[in-house]
Enzyme design. Sequence first.
Site, PDB file in Angstrom:
ATOM      1  N   ASP A 103      58.491  62.849  25.507  1.00  0.00           N
ATOM      2  CA  ASP A 103      58.801  62.383  24.155  1.00  0.00           C
ATOM      3  C   ASP A 103      59.994  63.136  23.575  1.00  0.00           C
ATOM      4  O   ASP A 103      60.513  62.781  22.520  1.00  0.00           O
ATOM      5  CB  ASP A 103      57.581  62.462  23.239  1.00  0.00           C
ATOM      6  CG  ASP A 103      57.029  63.869  23.055  1.00  0.00           C
ATOM      7  OD1 ASP A 103      57.567  64.824  23.658  1.00  0.00           O
ATOM      8  OD2 ASP A 103      56.029  64.022  22.317  1.00  0.00           O
ATOM      9  N   SER A 104      60.461  64.159  24.301  1.00  0.00           N
ATOM     10  CA  SER A 104      61.689  64.849  23.920  1.00  0.00           C
ATOM     11  C   SER A 104      62.883  63.904  23.904  1.00  0.00           C
ATOM     12  O   SER A 104      63.921  64.225  23.322  1.00  0.00           O
ATOM     13  CB  SER A 104      61.953  66.018  24.872  1.00  0.00           C
ATOM     14  OG  SER A 104      61.870  65.601  26.221  1.00  0.00           O
ATOM     15  N   ASP A 108      54.551  61.190  29.007  1.00  0.00           N
ATOM     16  CA  ASP A 108      54.188  62.064  27.884  1.00  0.00           C
ATOM     17  C   ASP A 108      53.674  61.211  26.722  1.00  0.00           C
ATOM     18  O   ASP A 108      54.447  60.472  26.114  1.00  0.00           O
ATOM     19  CB  ASP A 108      55.446  62.828  27.472  1.00  0.00           C
ATOM     20  CG  ASP A 108      55.158  64.074  26.662  1.00  0.00           C
ATOM     21  OD1 ASP A 108      53.983  64.387  26.445  1.00  0.00           O
ATOM     22  OD2 ASP A 108      56.136  64.735  26.266  1.00  0.00           O
ATOM     23  N   LYS A 122      50.554  62.976  30.087  1.00  0.00           N
ATOM     24  CA  LYS A 122      50.504  64.335  29.529  1.00  0.00           C
ATOM     25  C   LYS A 122      50.050  64.280  28.083  1.00  0.00           C
ATOM     26  O   LYS A 122      50.502  63.414  27.321  1.00  0.00           O
ATOM     27  CB  LYS A 122      51.861  65.031  29.609  1.00  0.00           C
ATOM     28  CG  LYS A 122      51.814  66.484  29.078  1.00  0.00           C
ATOM     29  CD  LYS A 122      53.101  67.220  29.352  1.00  0.00           C
ATOM     30  CE  LYS A 122      54.188  66.899  28.374  1.00  0.00           C
ATOM     31  NZ  LYS A 122      53.883  67.361  26.987  1.00  0.00           N
ATOM     32  N   GLU A 152      49.276  66.763  24.600  1.00  0.00           N
ATOM     33  CA  GLU A 152      49.350  68.055  23.924  1.00  0.00           C
ATOM     34  C   GLU A 152      48.006  68.407  23.289  1.00  0.00           C
ATOM     35  O   GLU A 152      47.345  67.543  22.696  1.00  0.00           O
ATOM     36  CB  GLU A 152      50.420  68.021  22.825  1.00  0.00           C
ATOM     37  CG  GLU A 152      51.836  67.957  23.345  1.00  0.00           C
ATOM     38  CD  GLU A 152      52.865  68.120  22.234  1.00  0.00           C
ATOM     39  OE1 GLU A 152      52.494  68.571  21.121  1.00  0.00           O
ATOM     40  OE2 GLU A 152      54.039  67.798  22.465  1.00  0.00           O
ATOM     41  N   GLU A 188      54.078  76.231  26.957  1.00  0.00           N
ATOM     42  CA  GLU A 188      55.380  76.230  26.290  1.00  0.00           C
ATOM     43  C   GLU A 188      55.504  77.385  25.313  1.00  0.00           C
ATOM     44  O   GLU A 188      54.644  77.570  24.435  1.00  0.00           O
ATOM     45  CB  GLU A 188      55.633  74.908  25.559  1.00  0.00           C
ATOM     46  CG  GLU A 188      56.998  74.889  24.883  1.00  0.00           C
ATOM     47  CD  GLU A 188      57.459  73.520  24.443  1.00  0.00           C
ATOM     48  OE1 GLU A 188      58.546  73.445  23.816  1.00  0.00           O
ATOM     49  OE2 GLU A 188      56.769  72.517  24.722  1.00  0.00           O
TER      50      GLU A 188
END
Length: 255
Positions: A43-44, A82, A111, A113, A179
């Site tokens: 998502d970056s 993500d 993925k 978070e 991270e």
Amino acid sequence: MKTVQNIVSLKGERKIICLTSYTYLFAKIVDETGLVDIILVGDSMNEVLFGERTTTTIPLDVMIWCARSVRKAVKNAFLVFDMPFGTFHTEKVALDSVVKVVKECDPDAVKIEGGKNMAEIIKKIVNMGIPVMGHVGLLPQKVRITGYKKQGKTEQSAKEIFEDAKAVEESGAFSVVLESVEENLAKKITESLKIPTIGIASGEFCDGKIAVLEDIIGLTQPPPKHIKPYDNIAQRIYEAVVKFAKDGTTEQSQK
């Protein structure tokens, strides 16, 4: 094509190499090296490709469209999608979103978070037959609360991150991204987990490392402090455009 078992088996054998890719052309180049174990459609991309302030505003359908192009390019690496902000925070939303992702762009894993708070949802997704990569420490989707700073500096914070990582493992995830975690804490987590840890700005002791492709090739300007650029593609593109434009001017003047 790599599998979950291939990735997990690398723990303790060698560093697991992970890079982001958001487009067909870049993904094809990365994959053809044969040296990248995991490609992440992160998502970056919201910040890198679209210039947004954070990762949180990207729509799921935009990420799926990009991931479809990446999927066409990836033949060797393990492809991870993500899950963007707002697509996994309740069980129903998470399961519906993951089904949509799998049906429309066919990644090898997703993925998510979060740690203890996401453990039950991770477990449900794994039980559906979809591998999950966890993500603890600095959570970009929560930077409005935490900011972009090193995590695990206090005893309480370190304890919570360690527990988050353990919860992710116990929920059935096959790996976990650490991270911006304090290096000694990242080492402790890596030694305590049976699944691989993938580090970004978390020191040298993680089982693998991940970076944004545009950062390491010098396309991101200025590059992030935690990244060593291996080229300056931004400058090379600039110079190529200048040469192209000057050639056009020269051609016109010769007519």
